[in-house]
Write a protein that holds these residues in place. Sequence first.
Motif, PDB file in Angstrom:
ATOM      1  N   ALA A  55      -6.247  71.354  39.650  1.00 25.89           N
ATOM      2  CA  ALA A  55      -5.610  71.096  40.937  1.00 25.89           C
ATOM      3  C   ALA A  55      -4.376  71.970  41.091  1.00 25.89           C
ATOM      4  O   ALA A  55      -3.667  72.255  40.126  1.00 25.89           O
ATOM      5  N   ALA A  56      -4.123  72.409  42.319  1.00 25.24           N
ATOM      6  CA  ALA A  56      -2.985  73.290  42.589  1.00 25.24           C
ATOM      7  C   ALA A  56      -1.669  72.540  42.448  1.00 25.24           C
ATOM      8  O   ALA A  56      -1.588  71.336  42.699  1.00 25.24           O
ATOM      9  N   ASN A  57      -0.643  73.259  42.045  1.00 24.55           N
ATOM     10  CA  ASN A  57       0.714  72.715  42.003  1.00 24.55           C
ATOM     11  C   ASN A  57       1.350  72.915  43.375  1.00 24.55           C
ATOM     12  O   ASN A  57       1.426  74.033  43.871  1.00 24.55           O
ATOM     13  N   LEU A  58       1.831  71.824  44.008  1.00 22.13           N
ATOM     14  CA  LEU A  58       2.347  71.878  45.374  1.00 22.13           C
ATOM     15  C   LEU A  58       3.861  71.711  45.378  1.00 22.13           C
ATOM     16  O   LEU A  58       4.394  70.810  44.734  1.00 22.13           O
ATOM     17  N   THR A  59       4.549  72.597  46.106  1.00 19.81           N
ATOM     18  CA  THR A  59       6.001  72.520  46.255  1.00 19.81           C
ATOM     19  C   THR A  59       6.351  72.640  47.736  1.00 19.81           C
ATOM     20  O   THR A  59       5.650  73.303  48.505  1.00 19.81           O
ATOM     21  N   TRP A  60       7.485  72.004  48.125  1.00 18.74           N
ATOM     22  CA  TRP A  60       7.930  71.984  49.520  1.00 18.74           C
ATOM     23  C   TRP A  60       9.245  72.736  49.668  1.00 18.74           C
ATOM     24  O   TRP A  60      10.083  72.735  48.771  1.00 18.74           O
TER      25      TRP A  60
ATOM     26  N   LYS B 252       6.790  62.976  47.240  1.00 19.11           N
ATOM     27  CA  LYS B 252       5.976  62.059  46.453  1.00 19.11           C
ATOM     28  C   LYS B 252       5.087  62.861  45.524  1.00 19.11           C
ATOM     29  O   LYS B 252       4.489  63.860  45.932  1.00 19.11           O
ATOM     30  N   GLN B 253       5.033  62.441  44.270  1.00 16.98           N
ATOM     31  CA  GLN B 253       4.263  63.188  43.276  1.00 16.98           C
ATOM     32  C   GLN B 253       2.831  63.397  43.746  1.00 16.98           C
ATOM     33  O   GLN B 253       2.213  62.506  44.331  1.00 16.98           O
ATOM     34  N   ALA B 254       2.326  64.594  43.510  1.00 16.28           N
ATOM     35  CA  ALA B 254       1.010  64.977  44.020  1.00 16.28           C
ATOM     36  C   ALA B 254      -0.081  64.034  43.508  1.00 16.28           C
ATOM     37  O   ALA B 254      -0.130  63.694  42.325  1.00 16.28           O
TER      38      ALA B 254
ATOM     39  N   LEU C 232     -14.593  69.865  41.105  1.00 18.65           N
ATOM     40  CA  LEU C 232     -13.365  70.446  41.619  1.00 18.65           C
ATOM     41  C   LEU C 232     -12.353  69.350  41.964  1.00 18.65           C
ATOM     42  O   LEU C 232     -12.698  68.167  42.033  1.00 18.65           O
ATOM     43  N   GLU C 233     -11.114  69.763  42.203  1.00 14.85           N
ATOM     44  CA  GLU C 233     -10.027  68.815  42.435  1.00 14.85           C
ATOM     45  C   GLU C 233      -9.265  69.175  43.710  1.00 14.85           C
ATOM     46  O   GLU C 233      -9.163  70.352  44.078  1.00 14.85           O
ATOM     47  N   THR C 234      -8.713  68.154  44.363  1.00 17.55           N
ATOM     48  CA  THR C 234      -7.895  68.321  45.563  1.00 17.55           C
ATOM     49  C   THR C 234      -6.526  67.707  45.319  1.00 17.55           C
ATOM     50  O   THR C 234      -6.426  66.556  44.873  1.00 17.55           O
ATOM     51  N   ALA C 235      -5.480  68.473  45.605  1.00 19.21           N
ATOM     52  CA  ALA C 235      -4.106  68.006  45.408  1.00 19.21           C
ATOM     53  C   ALA C 235      -3.499  67.622  46.754  1.00 19.21           C
ATOM     54  O   ALA C 235      -3.660  68.330  47.752  1.00 19.21           O
ATOM     55  N   VAL C 236      -2.793  66.478  46.785  1.00 19.81           N
ATOM     56  CA  VAL C 236      -2.145  65.983  47.997  1.00 19.81           C
ATOM     57  C   VAL C 236      -0.698  65.653  47.670  1.00 19.81           C
ATOM     58  O   VAL C 236      -0.418  64.927  46.719  1.00 19.81           O
ATOM     59  N   SER C 237       0.234  66.194  48.457  1.00 17.88           N
ATOM     60  CA  SER C 237       1.667  65.938  48.263  1.00 17.88           C
ATOM     61  C   SER C 237       2.266  65.486  49.589  1.00 17.88           C
ATOM     62  O   SER C 237       1.946  66.036  50.649  1.00 17.88           O
ATOM     63  N   THR C 238       3.164  64.479  49.540  1.00 17.53           N
ATOM     64  CA  THR C 238       3.771  63.917  50.749  1.00 17.53           C
ATOM     65  C   THR C 238       5.269  64.169  50.754  1.00 17.53           C
ATOM     66  O   THR C 238       5.958  63.891  49.769  1.00 17.53           O
ATOM     67  N   LEU C 239       5.757  64.686  51.880  1.00 17.10           N
ATOM     68  CA  LEU C 239       7.190  64.924  52.072  1.00 17.10           C
ATOM     69  C   LEU C 239       7.735  63.893  53.044  1.00 17.10           C
ATOM     70  O   LEU C 239       7.208  63.725  54.146  1.00 17.10           O
ATOM     71  N   THR C 240       8.792  63.182  52.640  1.00 16.26           N
ATOM     72  CA  THR C 240       9.443  62.186  53.486  1.00 16.26           C
ATOM     73  C   THR C 240      10.930  62.481  53.515  1.00 16.26           C
ATOM     74  O   THR C 240      11.591  62.481  52.476  1.00 16.26           O
ATOM     75  N   LEU C 241      11.456  62.719  54.738  1.00 16.96           N
ATOM     76  CA  LEU C 241      12.846  63.158  54.858  1.00 16.96           C
ATOM     77  C   LEU C 241      13.430  62.662  56.168  1.00 16.96           C
ATOM     78  O   LEU C 241      12.823  62.818  57.232  1.00 16.96           O
ATOM     79  N   SER C 242      14.623  62.047  56.098  1.00 19.06           N
ATOM     80  CA  SER C 242      15.351  61.636  57.296  1.00 19.06           C
ATOM     81  C   SER C 242      16.101  62.847  57.842  1.00 19.06           C
ATOM     82  O   SER C 242      16.875  63.484  57.131  1.00 19.06           O
ATOM     83  N   LEU C 243      15.866  63.157  59.100  1.00 20.92           N
ATOM     84  CA  LEU C 243      16.383  64.387  59.685  1.00 20.92           C
ATOM     85  C   LEU C 243      17.805  64.216  60.205  1.00 20.92           C
ATOM     86  O   LEU C 243      18.123  63.248  60.903  1.00 20.92           O
ATOM     87  N   HIS C 244      18.666  65.178  59.861  1.00 23.57           N
ATOM     88  CA  HIS C 244      20.048  65.217  60.327  1.00 23.57           C
ATOM     89  C   HIS C 244      20.314  66.566  60.998  1.00 23.57           C
ATOM     90  O   HIS C 244      19.436  67.426  61.056  1.00 23.57           O
TER      91      HIS C 244
END
Length: 333
Positions: A185-190, A203-205, A215-227
């Motif tokens: 699975a791919a390593n995901l960065t934001w 959130k950890q992939a 084969l494998e699928t990687a899913v990563s979630t970004l959660t951020l309060s906007l300022h």
Amino acid sequence: MLIIRAFFSFIIVSGTCWRCMCYSRIQELGSPRQKLDGLRHVRVFVPVAVKEGDNAVLMCFFDLNGDSLYSVKWYKGGREMYRYMPREVPSVKVFPITGLSDLFIEKTKSNGTHLFLKKVTINLSGRYSCEVSADAPSFRTALVSGDMNIVVVPSAFPEIKGMKARYKLGDTLEVQCVSKDSRPAANLTWSLNGRVLDSEYVKQANIKRDSEKGLETAVSTLTLSLHHHHFVGGRIKAKCTASIHNIYWQTTENSAGEEKPKDAEPSTSISKDALQPSNVPKEGQKKDDSANSRGHCCYCASHIFERLKASYVRVPFSLQLVCLYILRYNIIS
């Protein structure tokens, strides 16, 4: 010189030990030893990752130090697959391994230090070992190993899901990055606006495995309060990067605009009664003469103009001119 040194040793040491001392001294001065270490410094270079379908070159280097090379052997998972013996004809031999029918060794490009594998497949991932054996005088043997991973890269770019067209200050940005069908699975960065985000916002992939394809699928979630500082030039840019070892690296970037709050606007609605002066004749009443009508008209224009101003309504310039013209010249409509 040897007789003199032995004589002094005999005087200093009594008993039978003088013979050992004399012999040792004579060996050191008369016939110095030649140090032949033989085979040493065996080292192997196995690529950590190779893209499926590419060629792979494995290397094994060593120092003989006076020895003669007897053989170089390569093993896959403990089973011999290649042998090089310089004194035999042919010097190169290849041995098939049961269950690895897709193992192809290019003999013409392989030798005592290099092993050339053609169009590797995912089944060839694993441990490879190089065994070097020396001939006389040391007859030493050394075995060194290394691991190789065959990588299946994704067929598409990583995908960002859940991003809106606009966000307000204080909103929560919650988006997902998905990289499908790879192994591993791919390593995901934001990153946001070009800056890599800390792990506290990510959130950890999550890795989903397809048992049929392998084969494998990687899913990563970004959660951020906007300022305010998250918006650069009124926009935010979220980028997801998918990478596998040093052979795959792809990015996807999505952007969104800043939704600014609407300013409070005054009401532009004016009632019918507000636009009509109190002394204007109502329906059914008798109208005044022309003089009174002229006065009523002037009063009406003035009254409308003042009411519009009092209501904080932006009166068009053309309407202002009409009202002023009526007031100035007492025009009867």
